[in-house]
Design an enzyme around this catalytic site. Structure first.
Site, PDB file in Angstrom:
ATOM      1  N   LYS A   1       0.842  -1.212   0.000  1.00  0.00           N
ATOM      2  CA  LYS A   1       0.000   0.000   0.000  1.00  0.00           C
ATOM      3  C   LYS A   1       0.868   1.251   0.000  1.00  0.00           C
ATOM      4  CE  LYS A   1       0.969   1.221   4.488  1.00  0.00           C
ATOM      5  NZ  LYS A   1       1.795   2.334   4.887  1.00  0.00           N
TER       6      LYS A   1
ATOM      7  N   ASP B   1      -2.031  -1.813  11.067  1.00  0.00           N
ATOM      8  CA  ASP B   1      -2.543  -1.674   9.698  1.00  0.00           C
ATOM      9  C   ASP B   1      -2.785  -3.017   8.990  1.00  0.00           C
ATOM     10  OD1 ASP B   1       0.045  -2.150   9.079  1.00  0.00           O
ATOM     11  OD2 ASP B   1       0.450  -0.221   8.117  1.00  0.00           O
TER      12      ASP B   1
END
Ligand code: C5P
Length: 296
Positions: free
Chosen positions: A9, A132
């Site tokens: 990401k 995350d």
């Protein structure tokens, strides 16, 4: 054999809002998966083992291994799994590689062990592994908040070409160190993130001025030659340099593949920097049954 990709990401925008009583920081961020990925392979085994294309990452310290143990324990699975992790995402780079691997391991093992557990339950387990990790269960474009574990999916942001640049700068215990450098004067309101989110909800890619990152304020204090590297890269790419996560990976967003390629070529000639040309997109871990061209 089951195979599952673990996509990296970038944080299109990231605002740290303040420090919480539990020692973590409250943040809001727009995360976006890109098509740079690791691959996790899973086969039946007597116990849980993890091999890795990077030898030093094999074994029980790896977050993917811990993800497998946590899933087995929570679902009372008595079978094992032989896992092989092929790394492409650089380590401790701000691209979420370790978290993506853990999430993809949960998805792969759900299939291997034929577990009846949905994505929202997987996200709860993921949150125990790291702030995350839950985002990576669904990938794509999402707003993350809380300590990073609260995920609100957003409509997929329009696809863009991104050039990622990782300067060879190392920092032990990077994420905790970067958070530790923040003080109240660095905290932000999250308005830029809210603006970026509105634009994404309206079907647009967020404007440059909303793509900021709180860690940009402290990066020059820890990464040697940071300001110089950032300026040089921006000049070479002809676009503002954005920071992913707690760094040190910088990225540049292009809406034309030709411009992205020229920037990639310009940046790729600099020794000591790793450079990737990737696309943003609605990438998420999908477990598939594959041919056993396995490393196991
Ligand atoms: O959750 P994770 O293990 O990824 O976090 C690593 C470290 O980063 C935490 O121990 C904490 O020091 C810091 N952190 C933080 N606030 C967050 C996420 C991480 O202070 N929202």
């Amino acid at each position: 054999m089951i195979s599952c990709r673990a996509y990296a990401k970038v944080n299109l925008a990231l605002a740290v809002l303040g420090k919480r009583d539990d020692g973590y920081h409250e943040l809001c961020s727009i995360m976006q998966t890109v098509d740079l990925y690791d691959e996790i392979q899973a086969q039946a085994g007597n116990r849980i083992t993890l091999q890795c294309s990077i030898r030093s990452l094999a074994g029980s310290d790896n977050l993917a291994y811990r993800a497998a143990c946590l899933l087995a324990e929570s679902q009372r699975v008595s079978r094992g799994a032989r896992l092989y992790l092929r790394k492409n995402i650089p380590i401790a780079a701000g691209l979420g590689g370790g978290s993506a691997d853990a999430a993809a391991t949960l998805v792969a093992l759900r299939m291997l062990w034929q577990l009846k557990i949905d994505d929202s339950e997987l996200r709860l387990l993921a949150a125990e592994l790291g702030s995350d990790v839950p985002f990576f269960i669904g990938g794509g474009t999402a707003l993350v908040s809380g300590r990073g574990e609260q995920v609100t999916p957003l409509p997929a942001a329009p696809m863009r070409w991104l050039v990622l640049v990782k300067p060879k700068l190392r920092l032990a215990n990077k994420t905790a160190t970067m958070y530790g450098l923040l003080s109240p004067r660095h905290f932000e309101t999250g308005e830029g993130v809210a603006r970026a989110m509105e634009q994404i909800r309206g079907g647009e890619f967020p404007a440059d001025e909303h793509l900021s990152n709180t860690f940009m304020q402290v990066a020059p204090h820890v990464f040697p030659n940071w300001a110089k590297i950032r300026r040089l890269l921006s000049d070479l790419a002809g676009r503002p340099a954005l920071l992913s996560g707690a760094g040190p990976t910088l990225f540049f967003v292009f809406d034309s593949p030709q411009l992205a390629r020229s920037a990639y070529e310009a940046l790729n000639i600099v020794a000591d920097w790793e450079v990737w040309l990737v696309r943003s997109g609605n990438w998420r871990p999908l477990a598939v049954l594959t041919d056993p061209h396995s490393h196991l």
